[in-house]
Write a protein that holds these residues in place. Structure first.
Motif, short mmCIF file in Angstrom:
data_model
loop_
_atom_site.label_atom_id
_atom_site.label_comp_id
_atom_site.label_asym_id
_atom_site.label_seq_id
_atom_site.Cartn_x
_atom_site.Cartn_y
_atom_site.Cartn_z
N LYS A 91 0.81 -1.22 0.00
CA LYS A 91 0.00 0.00 0.00
C LYS A 91 0.85 1.26 0.00
O LYS A 91 1.94 1.28 0.57
N ILE A 92 0.31 2.31 -0.60
CA ILE A 92 0.95 3.63 -0.55
C ILE A 92 0.01 4.57 0.21
O ILE A 92 -1.14 4.72 -0.16
N ALA A 93 0.51 5.17 1.28
CA ALA A 93 -0.34 6.08 2.04
C ALA A 93 0.22 7.50 2.08
O ALA A 93 -0.52 8.46 2.15
N GLY A 97 7.90 8.21 2.58
CA GLY A 97 8.71 7.67 3.67
C GLY A 97 8.28 8.03 5.07
O GLY A 97 9.07 7.91 6.00
N ALA A 98 7.04 8.47 5.24
CA ALA A 98 6.62 8.90 6.57
C ALA A 98 5.75 7.90 7.31
O ALA A 98 5.54 8.05 8.51
N CYS A 99 5.23 6.88 6.64
CA CYS A 99 4.21 6.04 7.30
C CYS A 99 4.52 4.55 7.28
O CYS A 99 3.90 3.79 8.01
N CYS A 102 4.11 1.06 2.94
CA CYS A 102 4.57 0.43 1.71
C CYS A 102 5.72 -0.55 1.96
O CYS A 102 6.42 -0.93 1.02
N CYS A 112 11.02 0.98 2.84
CA CYS A 112 9.85 1.66 2.30
C CYS A 112 9.95 1.62 0.77
O CYS A 112 10.84 2.25 0.19
N CYS A 114 8.22 3.00 -1.36
CA CYS A 114 7.96 4.27 -2.04
C CYS A 114 9.22 5.13 -2.10
O CYS A 114 9.22 6.17 -2.73
S1 FES Z 1 3.83 5.14 1.54
FE1 FES Z 1 4.30 6.05 3.44
S2 FES Z 1 6.33 5.39 3.70
FE2 FES Z 1 5.90 4.69 1.72
#
Ligand code: FES
Ligand code: FES
Lengths: 211, 778
Positions: A91-93, A97-99, A102, A112, A114
C-alpha cells in the motif's frame, strides 16, 4: 498544484543518471543498453549510464520468481509492484517515507518501497505481502494478527506485517520494546498498535515452539 | 395510512452486567424473533470471533478502492487553487488539452461566473482532467495556466471574527448545509464571517446564576485535526451505456448512490456503488465529495473508467477536518455541587463550511435546570471541515469535562463525587466506580504534589453520545439447498468489523459457526444498508440481520417439522443441526433441512424496525434511541517539567454499547478511539501560514500522529447494558470511545503539575508556557 515539488516532478523529463560502478546500476546496465544515450561521468569520475525518460525493461526478483517489467526510471518500487505487476497488497499512504505502509523486504530487510526506484533494485530479492505466506500456510505473524485482531481497516496491515515478520527473522525472542522499535515508523490511524505488539509476541512464541 | 403491524408482548433481560439482571416487558413486531438471552447464554454472539475478512487483510488479497483497476482505466487528477482567496480571471487549458495522453478535461471554476470563479481556500478544485497514465495526468495538469486576481483572506478563527476581517463568503456563496451533509440551522444571521448564534435555552439561566454559591468560568480552545485515513479518498467511476458503476472508498454506499442518481439525473436502478476494503473514514468519507463528482464527469466525457485517488497533500488540505473551536463556559453550582446554570458561548470554524458547534455536551451531560448556549460558526479561507469521530462532542467534552473538574476543586469535592451528584446516568456511575477501582483513585495526590522533575498525575473524564439508529437499513439472509448461508446488505465494513458481527448474529440464529456464513456487503446491488458514521452501523443493521435469519429459520423448521413429524415450534437450530427441543438425538443436519427446500434458496429481507418502546427522536431516515451511550476514561500521565513533554502512561477506558456483540473487535475500536484522542491531545494540529494561506504541514511527518511508542497501556472494560430495545440490543462504540480521552489527559496533566492548560494540543511549549518556564520572546 504549482508550487509543489515532488520527487516525481523533479525526476520528470530529465534523464536519470546512475553510477555504473554501483552493483544495482551494473545489474541494469545490460538490460537498459538501448537507453544509453551518451557517456556522462559521475562526480567520482566513473562512467555513468543514462536511462530514460522512456520506459526501460528490467527484471525484478519478486517472491522468488523473476518478473520482467517495463518501467520509467522515475517509477518507484511501490508503483512498479502495484501498477505494473498488479501486486496491490503493498500500500501507498504518504508516498514519501513517513508512514511505512509500503514496507516490503529487500534481501530480507524491511524498506519503504515508495522511497526506492524500481531500477535501483537490480538483482536483490523483493518480498511482498503476497509472498509472506508459504505453501504450508500463513506466516505465524499473519495467523497471530487475525487471532489478536491486530488490524481494523487493514490498510497499514501489509506493511506492518512485513516489519513484524522481519523482526522475527532476525530476533526469534523479542520483547515488547523490540516490537515497538520495529514498528515505530509505522502509522496506524485505526490504533492497532497494542494488538500488533501482542500478536507479534505470540507469533514469536509459536515459532520458537515449532522449531 | 398503513395499518399498524401486529405486535406481541415479550419479556427482555434488562440492566447492567451479566448478573443480577432485571426484566422489562416490551411490545415488539410479531414477525421479529423472541428476546435474545444475555451473552453468557449464547454460543457465538458476545464471543471474540476472528474478523470475517481477516485472512484477506493479512495476505494483501482484499481489494481497496485504490487497488481497483478496469480495462482502459484513465487516471484523473485535480488542479487546485494556489491562492487562499481569489477570483480566477482566466484558465488556459489549450496546452493540456493537446497533451497526447489527455482524454477528458473539465473546469470547476468558470471564469466570468462569479460563484464558481471565486476560490476560497488553497486546494479548492479549479479544473480536472483524465489521462492515460498517472504521469501523463500530472504532466498535463502542469500545462494548465491559471490567472488569479488575489483577494484578501483570513485563515485564523480569532482574526476572522474581527469586524474588519476580509470576508470569506458573500450572501450567495454562504453554504446552507454542513459539509457533512447535515442541514444547518436555517436563517441564522451573518455578520462579517460570523454566522449565528444557534441557541438553546432551557429554564432561566440568569436566575440560575443568581442561585449559585459558586460560579466558575473558563475558556477552552481546540485546534483543527485532520482525519488522516491511511487509504486516501479514492474513486473509480465507470460511466457506461447501461448505467454508472462506482467503486469508492466510502462510509455510505447507499448514500453515495442517492447522491450520484440526483447529481447525474439517473434512476437509482442505474447506479451501483461498490466498496470492499475500506482504509478508514472517521467521518471524512461520508459523502461523494467533489473529487467523486469530478471522476464521474470525466468518465462520462471520456467514455472510459476514471480513477481519482487523492495524494497525501490533497488529503490534508481538502478532504475535511475537525473544526477548531473556542468556547467560554460559565457554570453555576450550589455548595453541594448541584448545578444551577450553564452558559456556553462558542465560536468554531469549519473553514469555508458550517458545522463547528460544540453545545451538546454542555446541554446534556449533566443535570441542570437552566441552560443557555449560543454557538457561532466562523468562516475562514481554509478547506471545509466535516464530521470527525464524535463531532461537536470531542471539543464540547474538552471544555465541559475540565470545567467540571475545576468546579469540583472550587467546591472541595472529589471530581468523582461531584459527578455522582450531577450525572443522572446509572451507566456512567457504574463506569466511574469500576474505573476508580482499577486506577486506585483514592491514592490520587493533590495537584502538583509530586516531587521531582517528572510529575505524575491521574485524571478522568466522561463521554456522551447519542445511540443513533438508521431506520432505512435492510439486510437479506439466504439459506441455499446445499446448506450454505449468505447475509447480504450494502452496508460497508470501514474497519469496524460489521461483516463479522453480521455473520455472528446470523450464525447464532441458525445454530451454525460464523465462518459458515458468507458475508456479502459493500455493494448497492444488495438491500440498502446504513451508513458507517454516527456510531450507528451495528445498531442499525444487526437487528434486521437477526430478524431475517429468524424468518429463514422458520421456513426451514416448517420443512423439517413435516419430515420429522413434529410441530415446527418443537424444533430448534443448534450446532449445525435442527433438533427437537429436549430430545437432541432426534433431528437432522442443517444441510438435510435445506435439502428439503422446494426451491434452491429460502430468503428473507428485513429492515430496521423502531426501537422497542420507541425512539427519543426521529429525523428522516435516522433516529436517536431513548438511552444515551456513556463511557468514562481515566488517564495516568507523567509530565517532564523541564522538557514539557507529556507522556500518557495508562488509560483505563470503561465503555458501554448496549449488548457487546464481539468484544475483541470492540476493544480494537476503543484502542483506536483512545489513540485518536491522545494524538489530538498531544500532537496533532493543522498549521496554516498567515502570510500565504497555505497549510505548512500537509503530510504525515510534520502533521504528527501518535505512533506505537506514544501508545500507553490501554485497558478496556466493557459493560453489558441490556435494555431490550431491538432484536440484538446492540449499539455503537466508535465515537463514545474518542470523546473523553483528551479531557481525561488534561485533567491528569493538571493533577500532575497543578497548572491548567485549556488549549490544545498539549505540546511541550504549551506545558512549559503554563509552568512559566518559557523565556519572554522565545
Ligand atoms: S507510503 Fe508512506 S512510507 Fe511509503
Ligand atoms: S488498521 Fe487501519 S490504519 Fe491500521
Amino acid at each position: 498544484m504549482r508550487a509543489r515539488i515532488s520527487r516525481r516532478s523533479f525526476l520528470h523529463g530529465s534523464a536519470l543518471t546512475t553510477a555504473a560502478a554501483t552493483s544495482a546500476a551494473a545489474a541494469i546496465a545490460g538490460a537498459a543498453a538501448a537507453a544509453v544515450s551518451g557517456r556522462p561521468v559521475t562526480e567520482q569520475g566513473r562512467e555513468a549510464v543514462r536511462l530514460g525518460p522512456e520506459a526501460v525493461r528490467i527484471s525484478l526478483t519478486i517472491n522468488g520468481s523473476a518478473r520482467p517489467v517495463s518501467v520509467e526510471p522515475r517509477t518507484t518500487l511501490a508503483e512498479a509492484l502495484r501498477d505494473a505487476l498488479g501486486l496491490t497488497g503493498t500500500k501507498i499512504a504518504c508516498d514519501r517515507g513517513a508512514c511505512s505502509a509500503c514496507t516490503v523486504w529487500l534481501d530480507g530487510q524491511p524498506i519503504c518501497s515508495c522511497m526506492v526506484l524500481a531500477i535501483e533494485i537490480g538483482a536483490r530479492h523483493v518480498t511482498t505481502i503476497e509472498g509472506l505466506a508459504s505453501a504450508a500456510g500463513l506466516h505465524p505473524v499473519q495467523t497471530a494478527f487475525i487471532e489478536h485482531d491486530a488490524l481494523q481497516c487493514g490498510f497499514c496491515t501489509p506493511g506492518m506485517l512485513m516489519s513484524c515478520a522481519a523482526l522475527l527473522e532476525r530476533m526469534p525472542a523479542p520483547d515488547a520494546q523490540d516490537v515497538e522499535r520495529a514498528i515505530s515508523g509505522h502509522l496506524c490511524r485505526c490504533g492497532c498498535y497494542p494488538h500488533v505488539v501482542a500478536a507479534t509476541l505470540e507469533a514469536a512464541a509459536v515459532r520458537r515452539k515449532r522449531s | 395510512m398503513t395499518t399498524p403491524s401486529p405486535q406481541r408482548t415479550e419479556t427482555f433481560p434488562c440492566g447492567l452486567g451479566a448478573d443480577g439482571l432485571g426484566e422489562v416487558t416490551r411490545q415488539i413486531p410479531a414477525d421479529e424473533p423472541p428476546p435474545l438471552p444475555p451473552n453468557s447464554q449464547l454460543e457465538v454472539i458476545g464471543k471474540p470471533i476472528a474478523r470475517h475478512n481477516g485472512r484477506a487483510k493479512v495476505t494483501g488479497a482484499i481489494r481497496f478502492t485504490v487497488d481497483v483497476t478496469l480495462p482502459g482505466l484513465l487516471h484523473g487528477r485535480i488542479l487546485r487553487s494556489a491562492m487562499p482567496h481569489a477570483i480566477i480571471r482566466s484558465i488556459d487549458t489549450s496546452l493540456a488539452a493537446r497533451h497526447p495522453g489527455v482524454r477528458a478535461l473539465v473546469l470547476v471554476a468558470r471564469p466570468g461566473d462569479a460563484l464558481s470563479a471565486t476560490v476560497r481556500y488553497v486546494g479548492a478544485p479549479v479544473a480536472a482532467l483524465a489521462a492515460e497514465s498517472a504521469a501523463a495526468a500530472e504532466e498535463a495538469l502542469r500545462l494548465i495556466r491559471v490567472q488569479y486576481d488575489p483577494l484578501p483572506f483570513v485563515v485564523e478563527l480569532d482574526r476572522a471574527r474581527a469586524p474588519s476581517a476580509p470576508l470569506v463568503h458573500d450572501s450567495v456563496s454562504v453554504p446552507r448545509g454542513h459539509a457533512s451533509g447535515f442541514p444547518a440551522p436555517p436563517d441564522l444571521p451573518l455578520h462579517g464571517n460570523v454566522r449565528g448564534p444557534a441557541t438553546l435555552q432551557r429554564g432561566d439561566s440568569a436566575q440560575g446564576f443568581a442561585q449559585a454559591d459558586v460560579v466558575l468560568e473558563g475558556e477552552y480552545r481546540t485546534q483543527v485535526q485532520t482525519h488522516c485515513c491511511l487509504e486516501p479518498h479514492a474513486i473509480v467511476a465507470d460511466w457506461g451505456s447501461e448505467g454508472l458503476t462506482v467503486y469508492i472508498s466510502t462510509q455510505f454506499t447507499s448514500g453515495v448512490r442517492h447522491e450520484l442518481a440526483e447529481a447525474f439525473g439517473l434512476p437509482l436502478s442505474r447506479v451501483r456503488v461498490v466498496v470492499d476494503g475500506m482504509g478508514g473514514g472517521f467521518g471524512s468519507k461520508s459523502m461523494l465529495g467533489n473529487y467523486g463528482r469530478l471522476a464521474v464527469v470525466l468518465s462520462r466525457q471520456a467514455q472510459a473508467p476514471v480513477r481519482i485517488a487523492l495524494d497525501r497533500q490533497e488529503e490534508q488540505i481538502d478532504s475535511g477536518n475537525r473544526p477548531a473551536t473556542w468556547q467560554r463556559l460559565r457554570i453555576g453550582a450550589r455548595n453541594d455541587g448541584s448545578l444551577t446554570a450553564i452558559a456556553l458561548r462558542s465560536y468554531g470554524t469549519a473553514g469555508v463550511a458550517l458545522g463547528a458547534g460544540v453545545g451538546n455536551v454542555a446541554d446534556a451531560l449533566y443535570r441542570c435546570p437552566n441552560v443557555d448556549t449560543a454557538q457561532y460558526d466562523v468562516f475562514i479561507n481554509a478547506g471545509p471541515g466535516c464530521a470527525m469521530r464524535g463531532p461537536g462532542n470531542v471539543p464540547g467534552a474538552w471544555g465541559m469535562e475540565q470545567a467540571i473538574d475545576e468546579l469540583a476543586e472550587r467546591l472541595v469535592l472529589d471530581p468523582l463525587l461531584l459527578r455522582d451528584r450531577i450525572d443522572a446516568s446509572p451507566v456512567r456511575r457504574e463506569e466511574r466506580r469500576i474505573g476508580a477501582e482499577r486506577v486506585d483513585w483514592r491514592r490520587r495526590h493533590a495537584p502538583g504534589a509530586d516531587a521531582g522533575v517528572v510529575k505524575r498525575g491521574l485524571g478522568m473524564a466522561q463521554s456522551l453520545w447519542g445511540a443513533n439508529v438508521q431506520i432505512n437499513a435492510a439486510c437479506e439472509v439466504r439459506a441455499l439447498r446445499d446448506g450454505s448461508v449468505e447475509v447480504l446488505s450494502s452496508v460497508q465494513d470501514i474497519g469496524t468489523g460489521v461483516g463479522t458481527v453480521l455473520a455472528q448474529v446470523v450464525a447464532e440464529v441458525l445454530g451454525l459457526r460464523p465462518e459458515a456464513i458468507t458475508v456479502r456487503i459493500g455493494d448497492t446491488e444488495f438491500p440498502a444498508g446504513p451508513p458507517s458514521y454516527g456510531s450507528r452501523t451495528t445498531a442499525s443493521i444487526t437487528p434486521p440481520a437477526r430478524t431475517a435469519a429468524w424468518q429463514v429459520l422458520q421456513s426451514l423448521l416448517r420443512e423439517a417439522a413435516l419430515a420429522l413429524e413434529v410441530a415446527p415450534d418443537a424444533l430448534m437450530a443448534r450446532e449445525g443441526r435442527i433438533i427437537v427441543r429436549g430430545e437432541p438425538s432426534r433431528g437432522m443436519a442443517f444441510r438435510d433441512a435445506t435439502a428439503l427446500l422446494r426451491t434452491d434458496c429460502v430468503s428473507a429481507v428485513a429492515s430496521r424496525s423502531d426501537d422497542y418502546g420507541g425512539f427519543r427522536r426521529r429525523m428522516g431516515d435516522a433516529a436517536i434511541a431513548q438511552q444515551d451511550l456513556g463511557g468514562v476514561q481515566f488517564a495516568a500521565v507523567a509530565v517532564d517539567t523541564e522538557t514539557g513533554i507529556v507522556r500518557v502512561e495508562r488509560v483505563v477506558a470503561v465503555q458501554d454499547c448496549g449488548r457487546p456483540l464481539n468484544p475483541r473487535q470492540i476493544e480494537s475500536q476503543v484502542h483506536g478511539g483512545v489513540l485518536m484522542g491522545l494524538s489530538f491531545a498531544l500532537f496533532e494540529e493543522r498549521i496554516i501560514d498567515q502570510q500565504t494561506g497555505r497549510m505548512v504541514n500537509p503530510n504525515l511527518e510534520q502533521y504528527r500522529l501518535a505512533g506505537c511508542r506514544e501508545t500507553p497501556q490501554i485497558e478496556v472494560v466493557l459493560l453489558e447494558n441490556y435494555q431490550g430495545r431491538s432484536a440484538t440490543d446492540a449499539y455503537g462504540i466508535a465515537e463514545p470511545s474518542n470523546i473523553a480521552t483528551a479531557p481525561a489527559i488534561a485533567n491528569a496533566v493538571y493533577n500532575a503539575i497543578g497548572v491548567r492548560v485549556r488549549s490544545l494540543p498539549l505540546t511541550p511549549g504549551a506545558i512549559l508556557g503554563a509552568l512559566g518556564k518559557l523565556r519572554a520572546g522565545a
